[in-house]
Design an enzyme around this catalytic site. Structure first.
Site, PDB file in Angstrom:
ATOM      1  N   LYS A 246      28.670  50.995 -67.850  1.00 30.34           N
ATOM      2  CA  LYS A 246      29.515  51.870 -67.294  1.00 30.34           C
ATOM      3  C   LYS A 246      28.397  52.889 -66.680  1.00 30.34           C
ATOM      4  CE  LYS A 246      33.580  54.895 -68.303  1.00 30.34           C
ATOM      5  NZ  LYS A 246      34.375  54.998 -69.464  1.00 30.34           N
ATOM      6  N   ASP A 344      44.001  58.107 -75.347  1.00 28.61           N
ATOM      7  CA  ASP A 344      44.186  57.788 -74.228  1.00 28.61           C
ATOM      8  C   ASP A 344      44.564  56.239 -74.068  1.00 28.61           C
ATOM      9  OD1 ASP A 344      44.436  57.798 -71.512  1.00 28.61           O
ATOM     10  OD2 ASP A 344      42.152  57.554 -70.933  1.00 28.61           O
ATOM     11  N   ASP A 381      37.230  52.411 -73.852  1.00 24.23           N
ATOM     12  CA  ASP A 381      37.161  53.788 -72.943  1.00 24.23           C
ATOM     13  C   ASP A 381      37.467  54.989 -73.852  1.00 24.23           C
ATOM     14  OD1 ASP A 381      37.253  55.804 -71.137  1.00 24.23           O
ATOM     15  OD2 ASP A 381      38.513  54.911 -69.748  1.00 24.23           O
TER      16      ASP A 381
END
Length: 562
Positions: A246, A344, A381
């Site tokens: 990432k 999230d 994430d």
């Protein structure tokens, strides 16, 4: 500055100590003293045979002391002490070494060349550098690298871990080192570090000119993109394994997204390895960009599965929905038990790993061993992760945001993840896109689920409604979901049936073996009886009487005609 040396009452040689001509004057002298064979001049003969120039400590390349160099076998000079002392030496006697050193005939005054030699490390030094500038740079930054104030402190580190590694008064523990003096051992002992328990702002800077990403990894394809950055599927050149790399889209140094990037690294480092959390391997900075090396999930994300089913007109079956809910709940249970919340949860942050199981491989030994399942669902994430006790909430996707977070009520932070998980399962069941605002958004926050096109059992539908309850206290925690009997009933059912089948097969095999052994024993007994000669009536009666334990003693008196 000029002086003269007397030899036999006359002027033998004039010495010039000018700084500009020193190096040029010494080189011819050396050549003349070593190669000249002039016999007409007594001075040249004395210089060539008895008075070579000594090597100074700065120019001693072999690590020999001045005395060792002067008394080496290559030199014919051997100072002989005089009975007359220093002042009464004979005119033809060479100068003593101590007298020679007092004259300081070499490297005085220092020339640029001699000063350059002084900056070089001694021959006995164990560390060899590639150049003088590198040596001076390392020596200058060594003290800065040892400064603990330049080290980041993870704000998500548990307090118990800090207490175990630091004294209660905030002093670093002393770690004794072998082969070191007492002063380096006390380098950090009894030294206050007031900022060691505070999170410091880390500045993303690249320390190496060579890109680690291009050196260690081979980029295969781009597998995802988001607001923070892009994710690439890469293979590491060293081990040949695939990883998800990432990389931030824009430089983060000094920006507001810098803390978000560091927060994800902090959370990954604290959580460690769990079967239902995407595994973290490493992180570094290149050109002010944050790069994170994570586990590669070959099944994509849950969002990819939802989009694929939508195109084909299919839905995730209820049994699979229960398994997704159970596995993600176990991941949230682990995160919440570490004192953190994800903040999230959504389909694009739930990743799928499909294991390639071999034919004939043993199934799971129990329902609790979910890590051996063929499909694993993992939470990824962690850019919005925050602490439960010290929340610094950064709101995630508004479509999955709980109403209490919008009202800045952080008393039940883990229940916000449960609310988002309920909506995530609803989307996986086939519900339409979630609203971002307006009345439909508030309608869901009142405990109403979006329309689900496929039929679900009332018990499972009631569980989904409980996950999106408007009161966060009424929502079940992740610990309860991981133990819910409704979810556990489907998980591992095939493994349980296979285990029962194996047990029954084993019992059947044991019974067949016992039956075969009994038949063999019965057949061998008949064969032995047929080979024996016929018995008399007395022997037969005796054998019959011995069968009964109670009758054997009473009937034995009737035998034998007694």
């Amino acid at each position: 500055m000029r002086t003269a040396m007397s030899c036999g009452g006359g002027l033998a040689q004039r010495l010039d100590f000018s700084s500009s001509d020193e190096e040029d004057g010494m080189s011819p002298g050396l050549e003349e003293g070593s190669h000249s064979n002039q016999r007409g001049s007594p001075v040249n003969s004395w210089r060539a045979n008895n008075c070579p120039f000594p090597i100074t400590p700065q120019r001693n390349e072999r690590g020999l002391s001045p005395s060792q160099e002067e008394l080496s076998p290559c030199s014919d000079y051997s100072p002989v002490p005089s009975d007359k002392g220093v002042g009464g030496e004979c005119p033809g006697t060479p100068l003593h070494y101590s007298t020679w050193k007092k004259l300081k005939l070499c490297d005085t005054p220092y020339t640029p060349k001699s000063l350059l030699y002084k900056t070089l490390p001694s021959p006995g030094s164990r560390v060899q550098c590639r150049g003088q500038r590198l040596l001076r740079f390392v020596a200058g930054t060594g003290a800065e690298l040892d400064d603990p104030a330049l080290v980041n402190v993870n704000p998500f580190t548990p307090e118990s871990y800090r207490q175990a590694n630091f004294h209660p008064n905030g002093k670093r523990k002393e770690r004794p080192e072998d082969d070191c003096s007492a002063e380096p051992q006390m380098k950090y002992a009894e030294k206050e570090h007031p900022a060691v328990f505070q999170s410091k702002r880390f500045v993303l800077r690249e320390t190496n000119m060579v890109s680690r990403y291009k050196t260690e990894f081979l980029e295969i394809e781009k597998i995802g993109a988001g607001e923070f950055g892009s994710v690439f599927k890469c293979v590491k050149r060293l081990d040949g394994c695939f990883y998800a790399i990432k990389r931030s889209k824009k430089p983060l140094a000094g920006s507001t997204d810098e803390q978000l990037a560091l927060r994800e690294v902090y959370a990954h480092a604290v959580l460690g390895h769990h079967p239902h959390v995407v595994r973290y391997y490493s992180a570094w900075a290149e050109d002010d960009h944050m790069i994170i090396q994570n586990e590669y999930c070959n099944g994509g994300s849950l969002q990819d599965l939802i989009m694929e089913n939508k195109k084909e007109g299919r839905f995730v079956p209820e049994q699979e929905l229960k398994e997704i809910l159970l596995q993600v709940s176990m991941g949230l249970k682990y995160i919440h038990s570490s004192g953190l919340v994800h903040m999230d949860i959504k389909p694009s942050n739930i990743f799928i790993c499909r294991k390639q199981t071999e034919v004939g491989q043993d199934e799971s030994d129990g329902e609790d061993d979910l890590s051996s399942a063929s499909v694993l669902y993992k939470i990824g994430d962690l850019g919005h992760v925050t602490s439960i006790l010290n929340p610094q909430v950064e709101e995630g996707d508004s479509r999955f945001l709980a109403n209490e977070i919008l009202q800045e009520d952080y008393r039940q932070l883990p229940k916000a993840d449960i609310f988002a998980l309920g909506l995530t399962i609803t989307l996986a069941a086939g519900a339409g896109p979630l609203p971002c605002n307006e009345d439909s958004w508030h309608h869901i926050r009142k405990g109403n689920l979006p329309h689900i096109p496929q039929p679900l059992t009332p018990a499972f539908l009631a569980l989904l409604k409980l996950l999106v309850h408007p009161d966060p206290v009424m929502r079940p925690p992740a610990v309860s979901l991981a133990k819910n009997s409704l979810l556990r009933r489907c998980v591992g059912k095939a493994a349980q049936l296979q285990k029962q089948l194996n047990v029954e097969k084993f019992k059947t095999a044991m019974l067949e073996r016992e039956l075969k052994a009994a038949k063999l024993a019965h057949g061998s007994g008949k064969d032995e009886c047929s080979d024996l000669p016929p018995m008399s009536d007395f022997s037969c009666r005796g054998r019959k009487r011995l069968v009964g334990a109670k009758n054997a003693r009473s009937l034995s008196f009737t035998c034998g005609g007694y």
